[in-house]
Motif scaffolding. Structure first.
Motif, PDB file in Angstrom:
ATOM      1  N   ILE A 277       0.837  -1.206   0.000  1.00  0.00           N
ATOM      2  CA  ILE A 277       0.000   0.000   0.000  1.00  0.00           C
ATOM      3  C   ILE A 277       0.875   1.260   0.000  1.00  0.00           C
ATOM      4  O   ILE A 277       0.583   2.228  -0.703  1.00  0.00           O
ATOM      5  CB  ILE A 277      -0.950   0.010   1.214  1.00  0.00           C
ATOM      6  N   LEU A 278       1.952   1.253   0.777  1.00  0.00           N
ATOM      7  CA  LEU A 278       2.849   2.402   0.799  1.00  0.00           C
ATOM      8  C   LEU A 278       3.565   2.572  -0.538  1.00  0.00           C
ATOM      9  O   LEU A 278       3.847   3.702  -0.956  1.00  0.00           O
ATOM     10  CB  LEU A 278       3.873   2.268   1.924  1.00  0.00           C
ATOM     11  N   ASN A 279       3.846   1.468  -1.212  1.00  0.00           N
ATOM     12  CA  ASN A 279       4.444   1.565  -2.544  1.00  0.00           C
ATOM     13  C   ASN A 279       3.500   2.294  -3.503  1.00  0.00           C
ATOM     14  O   ASN A 279       3.917   3.140  -4.293  1.00  0.00           O
ATOM     15  CB  ASN A 279       4.763   0.178  -3.097  1.00  0.00           C
ATOM     16  N   ILE A 280       2.216   1.957  -3.423  1.00  0.00           N
ATOM     17  CA  ILE A 280       1.209   2.608  -4.277  1.00  0.00           C
ATOM     18  C   ILE A 280       1.118   4.093  -3.946  1.00  0.00           C
ATOM     19  O   ILE A 280       1.113   4.944  -4.831  1.00  0.00           O
ATOM     20  CB  ILE A 280      -0.158   1.917  -4.113  1.00  0.00           C
ATOM     21  N   GLY A 281       1.059   4.405  -2.640  1.00  0.00           N
ATOM     22  CA  GLY A 281       0.973   5.799  -2.224  1.00  0.00           C
ATOM     23  C   GLY A 281       2.195   6.601  -2.642  1.00  0.00           C
ATOM     24  O   GLY A 281       2.082   7.751  -3.085  1.00  0.00           O
ATOM     25  N   LYS A 282       3.370   6.001  -2.514  1.00  0.00           N
ATOM     26  CA  LYS A 282       4.610   6.682  -2.903  1.00  0.00           C
ATOM     27  C   LYS A 282       4.604   7.011  -4.395  1.00  0.00           C
ATOM     28  O   LYS A 282       4.940   8.134  -4.807  1.00  0.00           O
ATOM     29  CB  LYS A 282       5.809   5.794  -2.568  1.00  0.00           C
ATOM     30  N   GLU A 283       4.191   6.050  -5.216  1.00  0.00           N
ATOM     31  CA  GLU A 283       4.174   6.282  -6.654  1.00  0.00           C
ATOM     32  C   GLU A 283       3.098   7.292  -7.050  1.00  0.00           C
ATOM     33  O   GLU A 283       3.266   8.021  -8.032  1.00  0.00           O
ATOM     34  CB  GLU A 283       3.967   4.962  -7.407  1.00  0.00           C
ATOM     35  N   MET A 284       2.013   7.360  -6.299  1.00  0.00           N
ATOM     36  CA  MET A 284       0.990   8.368  -6.573  1.00  0.00           C
ATOM     37  C   MET A 284       1.550   9.771  -6.359  1.00  0.00           C
ATOM     38  O   MET A 284       1.352  10.673  -7.179  1.00  0.00           O
ATOM     39  CB  MET A 284      -0.244   8.145  -5.683  1.00  0.00           C
TER      40      MET A 284
ATOM     41  N   LYS B 148       4.773  10.594  -6.361  1.00  0.00           N
ATOM     42  CA  LYS B 148       5.806  10.811  -7.362  1.00  0.00           C
ATOM     43  C   LYS B 148       5.218  11.162  -8.724  1.00  0.00           C
ATOM     44  O   LYS B 148       5.861  11.857  -9.526  1.00  0.00           O
ATOM     45  CB  LYS B 148       6.677   9.550  -7.496  1.00  0.00           C
ATOM     46  N   SER B 149       4.005  10.701  -8.993  1.00  0.00           N
ATOM     47  CA  SER B 149       3.380  10.932 -10.295  1.00  0.00           C
ATOM     48  C   SER B 149       2.599  12.230 -10.359  1.00  0.00           C
ATOM     49  O   SER B 149       2.042  12.559 -11.414  1.00  0.00           O
ATOM     50  CB  SER B 149       2.454   9.756 -10.644  1.00  0.00           C
ATOM     51  N   GLY B 150       2.501  12.968  -9.223  1.00  0.00           N
ATOM     52  CA  GLY B 150       1.850  14.271  -9.246  1.00  0.00           C
ATOM     53  C   GLY B 150       0.588  14.392  -8.431  1.00  0.00           C
ATOM     54  O   GLY B 150      -0.110  15.403  -8.526  1.00  0.00           O
TER      55      GLY B 150
ATOM     56  N   GLY C 231       7.430  14.127  -9.770  1.00  0.00           N
ATOM     57  CA  GLY C 231       7.332  14.574 -11.160  1.00  0.00           C
ATOM     58  C   GLY C 231       5.892  14.581 -11.623  1.00  0.00           C
ATOM     59  O   GLY C 231       4.964  14.685 -10.822  1.00  0.00           O
ATOM     60  N   MET C 232       5.697  14.457 -12.916  1.00  0.00           N
ATOM     61  CA  MET C 232       4.361  14.428 -13.474  1.00  0.00           C
ATOM     62  C   MET C 232       4.234  13.260 -14.433  1.00  0.00           C
ATOM     63  O   MET C 232       4.885  13.239 -15.484  1.00  0.00           O
ATOM     64  CB  MET C 232       4.039  15.742 -14.225  1.00  0.00           C
ATOM     65  N   ASN C 233       3.438  12.277 -14.049  1.00  0.00           N
ATOM     66  CA  ASN C 233       3.113  11.162 -14.927  1.00  0.00           C
ATOM     67  C   ASN C 233       1.640  10.839 -14.692  1.00  0.00           C
ATOM     68  O   ASN C 233       1.304   9.961 -13.896  1.00  0.00           O
ATOM     69  CB  ASN C 233       4.002   9.952 -14.632  1.00  0.00           C
ATOM     70  N   TYR C 234       0.791  11.577 -15.384  1.00  0.00           N
ATOM     71  CA  TYR C 234      -0.649  11.478 -15.110  1.00  0.00           C
ATOM     72  C   TYR C 234      -1.253  10.173 -15.605  1.00  0.00           C
ATOM     73  O   TYR C 234      -2.284   9.739 -15.096  1.00  0.00           O
ATOM     74  CB  TYR C 234      -1.374  12.668 -15.726  1.00  0.00           C
ATOM     75  N   ASP C 235      -0.638   9.526 -16.580  1.00  0.00           N
ATOM     76  CA  ASP C 235      -1.118   8.206 -16.997  1.00  0.00           C
ATOM     77  C   ASP C 235      -0.942   7.214 -15.855  1.00  0.00           C
ATOM     78  O   ASP C 235      -1.877   6.476 -15.505  1.00  0.00           O
ATOM     79  CB  ASP C 235      -0.348   7.743 -18.233  1.00  0.00           C
ATOM     80  N   ARG C 236       0.244   7.200 -15.257  1.00  0.00           N
ATOM     81  CA  ARG C 236       0.488   6.296 -14.125  1.00  0.00           C
ATOM     82  C   ARG C 236      -0.397   6.653 -12.939  1.00  0.00           C
ATOM     83  O   ARG C 236      -0.952   5.763 -12.281  1.00  0.00           O
ATOM     84  CB  ARG C 236       1.963   6.366 -13.720  1.00  0.00           C
ATOM     85  N   LEU C 237      -0.562   7.948 -12.668  1.00  0.00           N
ATOM     86  CA  LEU C 237      -1.404   8.376 -11.558  1.00  0.00           C
ATOM     87  C   LEU C 237      -2.836   7.904 -11.743  1.00  0.00           C
ATOM     88  O   LEU C 237      -3.491   7.450 -10.792  1.00  0.00           O
ATOM     89  CB  LEU C 237      -1.362   9.902 -11.434  1.00  0.00           C
ATOM     90  N   ASP C 238      -3.345   8.014 -12.963  1.00  0.00           N
ATOM     91  CA  ASP C 238      -4.715   7.583 -13.264  1.00  0.00           C
ATOM     92  C   ASP C 238      -4.889   6.099 -12.972  1.00  0.00           C
ATOM     93  O   ASP C 238      -5.859   5.678 -12.334  1.00  0.00           O
ATOM     94  CB  ASP C 238      -5.023   7.894 -14.726  1.00  0.00           C
ATOM     95  N   TYR C 239      -3.936   5.288 -13.415  1.00  0.00           N
ATOM     96  CA  TYR C 239      -4.054   3.841 -13.208  1.00  0.00           C
ATOM     97  C   TYR C 239      -3.826   3.452 -11.749  1.00  0.00           C
ATOM     98  O   TYR C 239      -4.441   2.499 -11.249  1.00  0.00           O
ATOM     99  CB  TYR C 239      -3.082   3.102 -14.132  1.00  0.00           C
ATOM    100  N   LEU C 240      -2.953   4.161 -11.056  1.00  0.00           N
ATOM    101  CA  LEU C 240      -2.789   3.906  -9.622  1.00  0.00           C
ATOM    102  C   LEU C 240      -4.049   4.271  -8.852  1.00  0.00           C
ATOM    103  O   LEU C 240      -4.426   3.581  -7.893  1.00  0.00           O
ATOM    104  CB  LEU C 240      -1.597   4.713  -9.087  1.00  0.00           C
TER     105      LEU C 240
ATOM    106  N   LYS D 134       2.148  13.624 -19.476  1.00  0.00           N
ATOM    107  CA  LYS D 134       1.870  12.216 -19.804  1.00  0.00           C
ATOM    108  C   LYS D 134       0.428  11.796 -19.513  1.00  0.00           C
ATOM    109  O   LYS D 134       0.165  10.630 -19.185  1.00  0.00           O
ATOM    110  CB  LYS D 134       2.856  11.289 -19.088  1.00  0.00           C
ATOM    111  N   ALA D 135      -0.498  12.743 -19.630  1.00  0.00           N
ATOM    112  CA  ALA D 135      -1.914  12.394 -19.514  1.00  0.00           C
ATOM    113  C   ALA D 135      -2.368  11.699 -20.791  1.00  0.00           C
ATOM    114  O   ALA D 135      -1.756  11.853 -21.854  1.00  0.00           O
ATOM    115  CB  ALA D 135      -2.754  13.649 -19.267  1.00  0.00           C
ATOM    116  N   ALA D 136      -3.460  10.933 -20.713  1.00  0.00           N
ATOM    117  CA  ALA D 136      -4.025  10.291 -21.895  1.00  0.00           C
ATOM    118  C   ALA D 136      -4.492  11.351 -22.884  1.00  0.00           C
ATOM    119  O   ALA D 136      -4.855  12.462 -22.495  1.00  0.00           O
ATOM    120  CB  ALA D 136      -5.192   9.384 -21.496  1.00  0.00           C
ATOM    121  N   VAL D 137      -4.516  11.007 -24.163  1.00  0.00           N
ATOM    122  CA  VAL D 137      -4.878  11.973 -25.203  1.00  0.00           C
ATOM    123  C   VAL D 137      -6.285  12.504 -24.982  1.00  0.00           C
ATOM    124  O   VAL D 137      -6.538  13.711 -25.121  1.00  0.00           O
ATOM    125  CB  VAL D 137      -4.753  11.332 -26.602  1.00  0.00           C
TER     126      VAL D 137
END
Length: 402
Positions: free
Chosen positions: A10-17, A19-21, A74-83, A281-284
């Motif tokens: 769960i902390l891994n998911i939160g950390k990546e969220m 990091k992704s913005g 950083g900003m990786n909105y595709d990854r943030l959306d899927y997380l 990096k958001a979806a089109v």
């Protein structure tokens, strides 16, 4: 259930969220919800931009505490959306640890954005706002080349090596501004200051300011303050990089920009906001709606400015629209609101103010510098007020529905 491993995942998911913005307050809430969906008697999570701490106590078990250090945001909105979708799935279905790990790895190993979009998004953002600030065809042609080479290529190379936002912004701002001024000396482009304004807007992210203000509104004062301070340091680095380039290219080449007609302003803001979303990096499809949000934000600003004549009220109106728009879009697309908020807010972010503030300091025009400093503070305050109005309204409506 191995609760130590559950907390780890769960902390891994939160950390990546984060990091992704994601807003730290929203990421913290997502971790709470995921942990509390399992058989946990006690749960305590604390998250800021650089650190996550969590303690849980399973039923009939002992207290377990883990800490995560977030080294880079950083900003990786595709990854943030899927997380974000993964966190919803965990809360609803309470999957096994093996399934959580499998789905987490699927998100982390998603196919990256095509390389050409990195260049296209930088060009859309830089040229779009350049046109908004009054660039003509020759200026735009110069901006396309500089955006592609300096921000698209050099920026992506530096991004892989440099973790410090201040250093990154200072180097890229200096190189892009110097390239503009050299192009002007060579006869390419007519308004170097307007080109630099557009390029600087690509570096000035609305992420830290918007997320920081929203965290402050939600009483997450520490994380909000850290976001705002980090954003301010990044903006200062941009100003210093641009100012350093100005020192090498002194001359009467700067003038306050003259905005084009309304239709051009609206279209350029829409294109630029869509470019920012793609750059993050958001979806089109989501980027398209971010572009619409940027266009209407600009329209709100111009309407209030025309009828009321007050810049503070105009910025506040634009910020209020963005907050409401992102709230609606997050529910329509079932995606984090920050994807739409931090990209559609760009038309009212004070990039021009920051540029002319540094110009005043470099040219020793302290009256101009003081005027722009006041304007900068007023704009940030107006954005905060706009967000706050919508935050209060949405909470009140939510309570009424209950």
């Amino acid at each position: 259930m191995d609760y130590e491993l559950l907390l780890h995942e769960i902390l891994n998911i939160g950390k990546e969220m984060i990091k992704s913005g994601a807003e730290t307050n929203r990421a913290e809430d997502s971790m709470y919800r995921m942990l509390e969906s399992y058989d946990v008697e006690h749960c305590s999570v604390f998250a800021i931009q650089s650190n996550i701490q969590a303690t849980i106590k399973p039923a009939e078990g002992r207290y377990i505490t883990q800490i995560r250090r977030v080294h880079r945001v950083g900003m990786n909105y595709d990854r943030l959306d899927y997380l974000n979708n993964l966190s919803r799935y965990i809360c609803k279905n309470k999957p096994s640890l093996e399934e959580i790990q499998e789905k987490y790895n699927e998100v982390m190993n998603r196919k990256p954005q095509p390389v050409y979009l990195n260049y296209l998004s930088a060009i859309m953002g830089g040229v779009g706002f350049g046109v908004y600030f009054g660039c003509d065809l020759a200026d735009s042609a110069a901006a396309v080349v500089i955006c592609a080479v300096v921000i698209g290529y050099i920026g992506s190379v530096l991004d892989k090596r440099e973790r410090n936002l201040v250093v990154y912004n200072l180097v890229v701002a200096f190189l892009s501004s110097a390239a503009v001024f050299m192009a002007d000396k060579a006869g390419f482009g007519h308004h170097p200051d307007r080109i630099v304004l557009g390029l600087n807007m690509v570096l000035i992210s609305g992420l830290g300011v918007a997320n920081g203000i929203r965290d402050m509104v939600d009483r997450a004062y520490l994380s909000g303050l850290l976001n705002i301070v980090n954003s301010c340091l990044g903006a200062i680095a941009i100003a210093c990089g641009t100012g350093l380039a100005m020192l090498f290219f002194k001359g009467d080449m700067y003038e306050m920009y003259i905005a084009p007609n309304v239709a051009v302003q609206l279209l350029s803001c829409g294109v630029a906001s869509m470019g920012f979303a793609l750059l993050f990096k958001a979806a089109v499809k989501q980027s398209f709606y971010a572009g619409i949000g940027g266009l209407v934000t600009c329209a709100c600003y111009l309407l209030v400015q025309y009828f009321h004549g007050n810049d503070f009220a105009a910025v506040m109106a634009g910020a209020a629209f963005v907050a409401a728009y992102s709230y609606v879009m997050s529910r329509v697309h079932r995606a984090p609101a920050t994807i739409f908020l931090t990209t559609s807010i760009m038309p009212v972010i004070p990039g021009a103010t920051l540029f002319y503030l540094m110009h005043g300091l470099v040219q020793e025009d302290y009256e101009l510098a003081s005027q722009q400093t006041i304007a900068l503070a007023q704009t940030c305050l107006a954005i905060a007020f706009g967000f706050l109005v919508v935050e209060i309204a949405t909470r009140y409506i939510g309570k009424k529905k209950l």
